[in-house]
Scaffold this active site. Structure first.
Site, mmCIF file in Angstrom:
data_model
loop_
_atom_site.group_PDB
_atom_site.id
_atom_site.type_symbol
_atom_site.label_atom_id
_atom_site.label_comp_id
_atom_site.label_asym_id
_atom_site.label_seq_id
_atom_site.Cartn_x
_atom_site.Cartn_y
_atom_site.Cartn_z
ATOM 1 C CE1 TYR A 110 23.430 -93.268 -6.396
ATOM 2 C CE2 TYR A 110 24.816 -91.330 -6.188
ATOM 3 C CZ TYR A 110 24.143 -92.390 -5.621
ATOM 4 O OH TYR A 110 24.188 -92.573 -4.258
ATOM 5 C CG HIS A 111 20.145 -87.136 -8.726
ATOM 6 N ND1 HIS A 111 19.721 -87.911 -9.792
ATOM 7 C CD2 HIS A 111 19.025 -86.666 -8.145
ATOM 8 C CE1 HIS A 111 18.406 -87.889 -9.853
ATOM 9 N NE2 HIS A 111 17.946 -87.148 -8.863
ATOM 10 C CG LEU A 112 22.574 -88.236 -1.569
ATOM 11 C CD1 LEU A 112 21.745 -89.472 -1.241
ATOM 12 C CD2 LEU A 112 23.874 -88.239 -0.778
#
Length: 148
Positions: A110-112
């Site tokens: 997960y990453h933004l």
């Protein structure tokens, strides 16, 4: 549903394992208790200074990440947005996040994405382009200075 291939070697877990003292070439900008941020290896449409906010523990996608990390992601994103505005004199900030193959996820952690934005910058139609290592390090240094 997991999408990472068997034996996936997660690049973000490798960086998280070096914290709190990452290698300079990792271009880490911010390190908090449970999240970190870095200038990635690519930028889009020539918009430089984009960052990724990443959990230090491995969660493949939005379906896996615990609710209690939400406020830490928001705080890190807001800190980066303010640093980008100061360091790059941008007119705005955009964020985006991808999940699963149909959602264009290509790193299975997960990453933004956080982007500095400018009028008519072409982000949505832009091509993904690699940074030179020196560019990443210089941009990360500017953002770290703006975070002080």
């Amino acid at each position: 549903m997991k999408n990472a291939p068997p034996g996936y070697d997660c690049p973000f877990c490798a960086i998280a394992g070096t914290l709190p003292s990452p290698a300079p070439e990792s271009a880490v900008v911010l390190v908090d208790a449970n999240v970190f941020a870095l200038v990635p290896t690519h930028h889009y449409a020539g918009i430089q200074g984009n960052c990724l906010v990443v959990p230090r523990r491995h969660y493949e996608n939005v379906f896996d990440i615990p609710d209690d990390l939400g406020s830490e992601f928001f705080c890190a994103t807001r800190r980066l947005a303010n640093a980008m505005r100061s360091a790059f004199c941008c007119g705005g900030i955009s964020t985006r996040q991808h999940n699963g193959p149909a959602g264009d996820q290509d790193v299975w952690h997960y990453h933004l994405h956080v982007f500095p934005r400018y009028p008519d910058d072409g982000l949505h139609a832009g091509q993904k382009l690699p940074y030179a290592t020196a560019e990443r390090i210089e941009l990360a240094a500017r953002l770290r200075a703006a975070l002080q």
